[in-house]
Write a protein that holds these residues in place. Structure first.
Motif, PDB file in Angstrom:
ATOM      1  N   TYR A 412       0.822  -1.207   0.000  1.00 36.86           N
ATOM      2  CA  TYR A 412       0.000   0.000   0.000  1.00 36.86           C
ATOM      3  C   TYR A 412       0.859   1.261   0.000  1.00 36.86           C
ATOM      4  CZ  TYR A 412       1.101   0.253   4.996  1.00 36.86           C
ATOM      5  OH  TYR A 412       1.758   0.331   6.192  1.00 36.86           O
ATOM      6  N   VAL A 413       0.241   2.341  -0.462  1.00 35.20           N
ATOM      7  CA  VAL A 413       0.786   3.697  -0.379  1.00 35.20           C
ATOM      8  C   VAL A 413      -0.362   4.605   0.044  1.00 35.20           C
ATOM      9  CG1 VAL A 413       1.843   5.625  -1.597  1.00 35.20           C
ATOM     10  CG2 VAL A 413       2.449   3.288  -2.240  1.00 35.20           C
ATOM     11  N   THR A 414      -0.153   5.381   1.073  1.00 28.03           N
ATOM     12  CA  THR A 414      -1.168   6.335   1.500  1.00 28.03           C
ATOM     13  C   THR A 414      -0.477   7.612   1.923  1.00 28.03           C
ATOM     14  OG1 THR A 414      -3.091   6.654   2.946  1.00 28.03           O
ATOM     15  CG2 THR A 414      -1.171   5.540   3.899  1.00 28.03           C
ATOM     16  N   GLY A 415      -1.237   8.715   1.970  1.00 28.36           N
ATOM     17  CA  GLY A 415      -0.559   9.941   2.331  1.00 28.36           C
ATOM     18  C   GLY A 415      -1.424  11.181   2.304  1.00 28.36           C
ATOM     19  N   PHE A 416      -0.734  12.314   2.523  1.00 38.12           N
ATOM     20  CA  PHE A 416      -1.349  13.634   2.586  1.00 38.12           C
ATOM     21  C   PHE A 416      -0.532  14.581   1.723  1.00 38.12           C
ATOM     22  CE2 PHE A 416      -1.058  17.884   4.501  1.00 38.12           C
ATOM     23  CZ  PHE A 416      -2.379  18.300   4.422  1.00 38.12           C
ATOM     24  N   TYR A 417      -1.221  15.514   1.048  1.00 41.87           N
ATOM     25  CA  TYR A 417      -0.542  16.465   0.166  1.00 41.87           C
ATOM     26  C   TYR A 417      -1.099  17.864   0.411  1.00 41.87           C
ATOM     27  CZ  TYR A 417       0.860  18.872  -4.106  1.00 41.87           C
ATOM     28  OH  TYR A 417       1.386  19.781  -5.006  1.00 41.87           O
ATOM     29  N   TYR A 418      -0.195  18.859   0.416  1.00 43.44           N
ATOM     30  CA  TYR A 418      -0.610  20.257   0.551  1.00 43.44           C
ATOM     31  C   TYR A 418       0.172  21.116  -0.437  1.00 43.44           C
ATOM     32  CZ  TYR A 418      -1.568  24.883   2.460  1.00 43.44           C
ATOM     33  OH  TYR A 418      -1.960  26.192   2.600  1.00 43.44           O
ATOM     34  N   PHE A 419      -0.518  22.089  -1.041  1.00 42.03           N
ATOM     35  CA  PHE A 419       0.080  22.966  -2.045  1.00 42.03           C
ATOM     36  C   PHE A 419      -0.396  24.390  -1.805  1.00 42.03           C
ATOM     37  CE2 PHE A 419      -0.698  25.209  -6.059  1.00 42.03           C
ATOM     38  CZ  PHE A 419       0.560  25.221  -6.637  1.00 42.03           C
ATOM     39  N   LYS A 420       0.524  25.344  -1.856  1.00 45.91           N
ATOM     40  CA  LYS A 420       0.209  26.765  -1.696  1.00 45.91           C
ATOM     41  C   LYS A 420       0.948  27.543  -2.786  1.00 45.91           C
ATOM     42  CE  LYS A 420       0.764  30.646   1.550  1.00 45.91           C
ATOM     43  NZ  LYS A 420       1.676  31.436   0.683  1.00 45.91           N
TER      44      LYS A 420
END
Length: 809
Positions: A412-420
């Motif tokens: 599995y691969v899981t995660g969180f992403y944020y962009f500004k």
């Protein structure tokens, strides 16, 4: 700006002391990275296994259940790839091209999905990644490739692992990590049209236990290939002078913890490609030749041609500069049961454009031109269209990934992403607009239209992807499923007239499902269904206020493929068929007028794109490599809704001021479906590549290896805008089909002599090459200025040659 002396002595010195920049020797141009243990110059006895990270984990290319092509540094070099413009068509249905008005603007598409609009409130349909970090703007996307280990091209929607704006696919540039061994590399090249380039790379080796560093540098310059009669220097249209470097640190702190940091800098100065006037309509011709309004009376004739011209008279230089800086910090910790990876990046881009030349002519001085205030005046040195622009963009991204396995069968691969992101643009457009003063009679109205705004964007996402190997069929069947939730927020403030501001947000859930079956040890088949979305936005080129947001664009695709190797891994054949469907398709209708180069962004409706792809690679005998690929798409609009104003005009003549009548796009409006007439701009239906090279066995006592190579690339016909004068809008692009460029082949050739030893450790490699050796004429891109009543474009480089010298120590 275009002087060579600053770099020549340094490059010559380093070329005599340092090794090959980006490779050990001329390797066979397979679509695979050479095995680390392979010796330089050694002949291939088969196709090397390819490890990719397209799905965030390392896996064999031939077993990955998606359409992806991979190219290592040796392959890119043998194909003559030095910057992002050169990767067009190296993978099926991949198209990159340069657009007018800047030395660094890109238009790109994969499988007919992509775009060319440089507006900072618009998104593109192909995601560009550098070492795992998303690069938001293809404006300024033409960049030198420094210290690249490989390029991966993912075709088809990548909405779960790559997120927003990956509807067409993604292009990953992966840089080399510093190694524990000391190394020193260099390269210098010269060629036609003042080409001078080179580079150097230092790998420090281990500085402290587990800590190593590398520094890479590239310089490139050329004079341009169209002579401007009005400039007696080397800085003709298309001239470029760029410097780029990258500093990287890699630290294996322990067996569990790994840290990587990289800083990159690039500066590109140059002059825009020569924009050549291709056609004009009767209103602009009439306006320029209206008796008393031109000095010396009628008879002005502007140079226009559908064929590439070697000489033009251009009163503006179109000087452009792009500067980018980037920081990338990656941390990875292995807990045993799972690995956590963090990727933190910050990037900044500065751009200035001074006097873009978008008519390819000198316009004589006129008396009595209509000014923006509708008062007679004296104006000189005007262009049909020119602009000055200042742009800035910075972005910060953070991604957290958790990768692991549950037992032997689930990964599995899981995660969180944020962009500004924050950006600004200040653009002043200067142009002539033909204003009707009577039946068939026009005046050249002179306008200076400012265009300025600032804005920001925020995005965050949660994602998960898992692969389960089923316990039957000898564990040859695996199922993958993925999901991603994305949230986007945007706001802007347009300070130019009419001033307005707005904000909006969008959210979307994307998904993926595929089945991967290992039919035999060398044959993989797969079925994949996936979705992706392109975030909504605002069209700030609109001449009205307020500006409402347009919707997000959605794409769903199904595909089936087979990946196979034959004859003891000497032949590789990969085939893919796909069917993509659009919803809320974002399109731009160009609407140049008295407010400048305006456009209308609409969610035109629905479209579908079926297609096929084939990749072939063979090493039939030792030393001989043959590669080929072909991509085909058949895009079709099912619904393309535009606003029809029925050609209504409004009389706006004031007493004593000969302004005449201007079209009013806001009278008697109604929606009409023009799907039967609309076409896909910047989307060739066929791309193809075929190439071959042969590396001889070591020759004589010197052990030299001679490698001749030839490559041919085909790009089918293209149009540059979706609508023509048959569409029910007076501001449609009337010259769409006049500008359409027919299909073309580009033929390149290279001969490399490698393994030339100097002493015990140093080796020299020299290559002589020609590009476009048949001197094919083709357009890179074009602009139809619609109501301004003229159109033109920029042409690709004619036949040219070069010599590269590499020393490897």
């Amino acid at each position: 700006m275009f002087q060579r002396n600053t770099f020549v002595s340094a490059l010559l010195a380093s070329a005599l002391a340092l090794p090959a920049f980006a490779q050990d020797a001329a390797a066979p141009a397979t679509a695979a990275p050479a095995a680390p243990e392979a010796e330089a110059g050694a002949q291939s006895t088969g196709i090397e296994e390819i490890q990719i990270t397209a799905r965030k984990v390392s896996e064999n290319l031939q077993e990955a259940p998606l359409a992806v092509s991979a190219f290592d540094a040796e392959t890119l070099d043998s194909l003559g790839v030095s910057d992002t413009r050169d990767i067009s068509a190296i993978a099926p249905n991949l198209y990159f091209t340069q657009t007018p008005g800047s030395v660094a603007n890109l238009a790109l598409s994969i499988r007919g999905v992509g775009g060319a609009e440089p507006l900072l409130t618009r998104e593109q349909g192909v995601a560009i990644y550098m070492d795992g970090a998303y690069i938001a703007r293809v404006t300024g996307g033409i960049m030198d490739l420094v210290d690249i280990e490989r390029v991966e091209v993912l075709r088809g929607p990548q909405g779960t692992l790559y997120g927003r704006n990956a509807t067409g696919g993604a292009v990953n540039f992966i840089s080399r990590r510093p190694t524990e061994e000391f190394g020193f590399t260099s390269r210098i090249g010269v060629g036609g049209y003042g080409r001078l380039d080179g580079g150097a790379r230092v790998n420090t080796g281990e500085l402290l236990p587990g800590l190593a560093a590398s520094i890479g540098y590239v310089h490139s310059q050329s004079d341009g290939f169209v002579n401007n009669r009005l400039r007696n220097d080397h800085g003709d249209p298309g001239a470029r002078n760029s410097d780029a470097f990258r500093v990287a640190l890699g630290w294996d702190v322990s067996e569990e913890l790994r840290l990587d940091y990289a800083f990159d800098y690039a500066n590109l100065e140059g002059k825009d490609h020569a924009f050549q006037l291709i056609t004009m309509g009767p209103s602009i011709t009439n306006a320029l030749n209206t008796g008393s309004f031109s000095i010396g009376g009628p008879g002005i004739s502007l140079v226009q041609s559908r064929s590439r011209l070697d000489d033009l008279s251009m009163d503006n230089d179109g000087v452009s500069e792009h500067t980018t800086t980037g920081h990338n910090l990656s941390a990875e910790y292995d807990f045993g049961f799972a690995t956590i990876k963090s990727i933190t990046t910050y990037r900044e881009w500065e751009n200035s454009e001074a006097g873009t030349e978008l008519d390819g002519n000198v316009i004589p001085t006129f008396l009595g031109l209509i000014s923006p205030t509708f008062a007679p005046g004296v104006v000189s040195g005007r262009s049909l269209f020119s602009a000055n622009n200042e742009r800035h963009q910075d972005q910060w991204t953070q991604e957290i990934q958790v990768l692991g396995e549950l037992g032997d069968q689930f990964r599995y691969v899981t995660g969180f992403y944020y962009f500004k992101e924050d950006y600004t643009e200040a653009n002043v457009q200067s142009f002539l607009f033909p204003i009707q003063i009577g039946p068939g009679t026009f005046l050249p109205g002179v306008f200076d239209s400012p265009f300025a705004y600032s804005g920001d964007a925020r995005s965050w996402a949660l994602f998960a992807n898992g692969t389960y190997t089923l316990p039957f069929l000898d564990e040859r069947l695996a199922a993958t499923a993925g999901v991603r939730y994305s949230k986007d927020e945007k706001s802007f403030d347009r300070t130019s007239f009419p001033a307005t501001a707005n904000s909006a947000n969008w959210s979307h859930v994307d998904w993926e499902f595929n089945l991967n079956f290992l039919a035999t040890e060398n044959i993989t088949t797969y079925f994949r269904a996936a979705s992706a979305y392109k975030a909504g936005g605002f069209n700030l080129r609109s001449a009205v206020a307020p500006i409402a947001p347009f919707k997000e664009e959605e794409l769903t695709s199904i595909e089936a493929g087979v990946k196979s190797e034959w004859f003891d891994n000497r032949v590789r054949v990969n085939l893919t068929g796909f069917w993509s469907t659009y919803k809320n398709l974002q399109t731009d209708v160009f609407a140049a007028g008295t407010a400048g180069a305006t456009s209308l962004t609409i969610n035109a409706g629905e479209a579908e794109i079926p297609g096929l792809e084939a990749e072939f690679l063979a090493v039939p005998i030792d030393g001989l490599t043959i590669n080929a690929n072909v991509g085909w798409i058949q895009p079709k609009y099912n619904e393309y809704n535009v606003v029809n104003n029925n050609g209504t005009t409004v009389v706006c003549t004031a007493p004593g001021v000969p302004v005449g009548c201007l079209p009013n796009p806001f009278v008697d409006d109604f929606v009409q479906n023009v799907a039967s007439d609309a076409k896909f701009g910047y989307k060739p239906q066929v791309t193809a590549t075929i190439g071959a090279e042969y590396a001889t066995p070591p020759i004589g006592s010197f052990g030299w290896v001679i490698t001749p190579r030839i490559d041919a690339r085909y790009t089918a016909s293209r149009v540059w805008s979706p609508l023509d004068d048959q569409a029910p809008r007076p501001d449609a692009t009337p010259f769409r089909d006049v500008l359409a460029d027919s299909g073309y082949w580009l033929l390149d050739a290279r001969v490399t002599i490698s393994e030339m030893a100097i002493g015990e450790r140093a080796k020299v490699r020299m290559a002589v090459f020609g590009k476009n050796i048949t001197n094919e004429e083709y357009l890179l891109s074009a602009i139809d200025f619609g109501a301004l009543d003229f159109a033109g474009g920029i042409f690709g480089e004619p036949a040219t040659w070069g010599v590269d010298l590499v020393v490897d120590f």
